[in-house]
Scaffold this motif. Structure first.
Motif, PDB file in Angstrom:
ATOM      1  N   PHE A 170      22.679  53.437  56.688  1.00  0.00           N
ATOM      2  CA  PHE A 170      22.507  53.291  55.450  1.00  0.00           C
ATOM      3  C   PHE A 170      21.882  54.274  54.827  1.00  0.00           C
ATOM      4  O   PHE A 170      22.311  54.848  53.792  1.00  0.00           O
ATOM      5  N   ARG A 171      20.635  54.336  55.128  1.00  0.00           N
ATOM      6  CA  ARG A 171      19.647  55.375  54.541  1.00  0.00           C
ATOM      7  C   ARG A 171      20.063  56.867  54.713  1.00  0.00           C
ATOM      8  O   ARG A 171      19.940  57.478  53.460  1.00  0.00           O
ATOM      9  N   LEU A 172      20.729  57.066  56.015  1.00  0.00           N
ATOM     10  CA  LEU A 172      21.122  58.472  56.023  1.00  0.00           C
ATOM     11  C   LEU A 172      22.054  58.690  54.901  1.00  0.00           C
ATOM     12  O   LEU A 172      22.204  60.008  54.339  1.00  0.00           O
ATOM     13  N   GLY A 173      22.899  57.916  54.768  1.00  0.00           N
ATOM     14  CA  GLY A 173      24.210  57.960  54.081  1.00  0.00           C
ATOM     15  C   GLY A 173      24.064  57.789  52.423  1.00  0.00           C
ATOM     16  O   GLY A 173      25.032  57.987  52.024  1.00  0.00           O
ATOM     17  N   LEU A 174      22.891  57.430  52.190  1.00  0.00           N
ATOM     18  CA  LEU A 174      22.581  56.951  50.645  1.00  0.00           C
ATOM     19  C   LEU A 174      22.228  58.023  49.849  1.00  0.00           C
ATOM     20  O   LEU A 174      21.157  58.860  50.033  1.00  0.00           O
ATOM     21  N   ASP A 175      23.077  58.572  48.835  1.00  0.00           N
ATOM     22  CA  ASP A 175      22.967  59.422  47.787  1.00  0.00           C
ATOM     23  C   ASP A 175      22.865  58.542  46.592  1.00  0.00           C
ATOM     24  O   ASP A 175      23.903  58.373  45.895  1.00  0.00           O
ATOM     25  N   ILE A 176      21.550  58.267  46.123  1.00  0.00           N
ATOM     26  CA  ILE A 176      21.268  57.225  44.960  1.00  0.00           C
ATOM     27  C   ILE A 176      22.279  58.120  43.729  1.00  0.00           C
ATOM     28  O   ILE A 176      22.783  57.056  42.955  1.00  0.00           O
ATOM     29  N   SER A 177      22.208  59.061  43.454  1.00  0.00           N
ATOM     30  CA  SER A 177      22.750  59.974  42.335  1.00  0.00           C
ATOM     31  C   SER A 177      24.206  59.646  42.462  1.00  0.00           C
ATOM     32  O   SER A 177      24.755  59.531  41.221  1.00  0.00           O
ATOM     33  N   ARG A 178      24.781  59.446  43.582  1.00  0.00           N
ATOM     34  CA  ARG A 178      26.197  59.440  43.739  1.00  0.00           C
ATOM     35  C   ARG A 178      26.764  58.116  43.696  1.00  0.00           C
ATOM     36  O   ARG A 178      27.944  57.792  43.669  1.00  0.00           O
TER      37      ARG A 178
END
Length: 325
Positions: free
Chosen positions: A302-310
């Motif tokens: 989850f953290r590796l794939g998380l791009d908060i801006s998108r």
């Protein structure tokens, strides 16, 4: 950012899964079973809490004061020099004022407006009076004990921000924070995302945007921001933009946030989330410890794939944590 958590400054606990209000913007009160984190369960996580160097535990929920032995949890954490904060509806504060003063560092109460508005949103008779009595009881025992408030902005109080500030001052509160009502996630015990009709009951209608903007700009002009009102002018204006985005009048923009790397939510049934709004990343008590869940394959992925801006959830988030070590 490192996907493996070596520290966790903030841990949010749901010690109890039920609530004593029937708020229009929340479904927690509809829960028909009772679950809570026992003292033994919290103690089982003690080693992980120490290894993660937790600095601050926030008791959320549900109403934490409905827990059968909340102050034992508080003492366990305070003995380890961990700051403890209670988020509360305020209805039970007067009853437990002595224990709160003894066992907690501060309290944040929910305040939805001046008395009549607050009671109508909470759907509890005399909710404001009970809240006021609780705050007074705390300050009678310790005038310096920190009690702040958080107000959830929605259709029923969006034109009353200044009145809410006045009510908070009359209560003798330390500060007041505003955030927009969340209507688009599965948080707060929603089995499914609300229908558009249900969302419209809480979110602002197009004609209410200008009323909210007037209130926000008046608070900014009065230099309330960053003093009694916690939010900066930028953050207050984000609340207006959030409701504009909900109506399709503005593109949703994610706030600055690092919550999934510095905090976690542990719910009363053992479910662990990276924040209030994202999907669970595991469950403790099924052969997995808190640390194992937080650094398990699902959490790291989850953290590796998380791009908060998108990320769609982040872009519509009403709350953020930008923790700075």
């Amino acid at each position: 950012m490192n996907p493996v958590l070596e520290s966790l400054p903030v841990l949010i606990l749901y010690p109890h899964n039920r609530c004593n209000c029937r708020c229009v913007m929340c479904d927690i009160w509809k829960t028909d079973s009772t679950q809570e984190i026992s003292a033994a369960e919290l103690e089982r996580h003690g080693e992980d809490i120490a290894r993660l160097r937790v600095e601050w535990v926030v008791f959320s929920g549900g109403e934490p004061l409905m827990h059968s032995d909340l102050f034992r949890l508080c003492r366990f954490l305070r003995e380890r020099k961990i700051r403890t904060t209670l988020l509360s509806t305020g209805l039970l504060i007067e009853r437990y004022a002595n224990q709160i003063i003894e066992c907690l560092d501060d309290v944040i109460v929910s305040l939805d407006g001046p008395p009549e508005t607050h009671d109508a949103i909470r759907r509890v008779p005399r909710a404001f009076d009970l809240l006021a009595a609780g705050v007074a009881a705390l300050h009678q025992r310790n005038p310096d004990f920190a009690v702040s408030a958080r107000s959830t902005v929605q259709s029923r109080n969006c034109a009353l921000l200044r009145s809410t500030v006045e009510a908070a001052r009359r209560l003798g509160l330390k500060s007041l924070s505003f955030l927009a009502a969340d209507v688009s996630s599965e948080a707060f015990n929603r089995p499914n995302i609300w229908s558009s009709q249900r969302q419209a009951q809480v979110a602002l209608a197009p004609g209410q945007i200008s009323a909210l903007e007037t209130e926000v700009e008046a608070l900014i002009a009065a230099r309330e921001c960053g003093s009694f009102v916690v939010e900066t002018p930028e953050k207050l204006r984000r609340i207006v933009d959030h409701f504009r985005a909900h109506l399709g009048l503005h593109l949703p923009v994610a706030p600055r946030c690092n919550a999934p790397w510095v905090s976690a939510v542990l719910e009363s049934d053992g479910v662990v989330r990276p924040c209030f709004f994202h999907r669970p990343i595991g469950t403790v008590g099924k052969g997995a410890s808190l640390l194992e869940v937080l650094n398990g394959p699902e959490a790291i992925s989850f953290r590796l794939g998380l791009d908060i801006s998108r990320n769609a959830v982040c872009r519509r988030c009403v709350c953020s944590l930008n923790w700075k070590a």
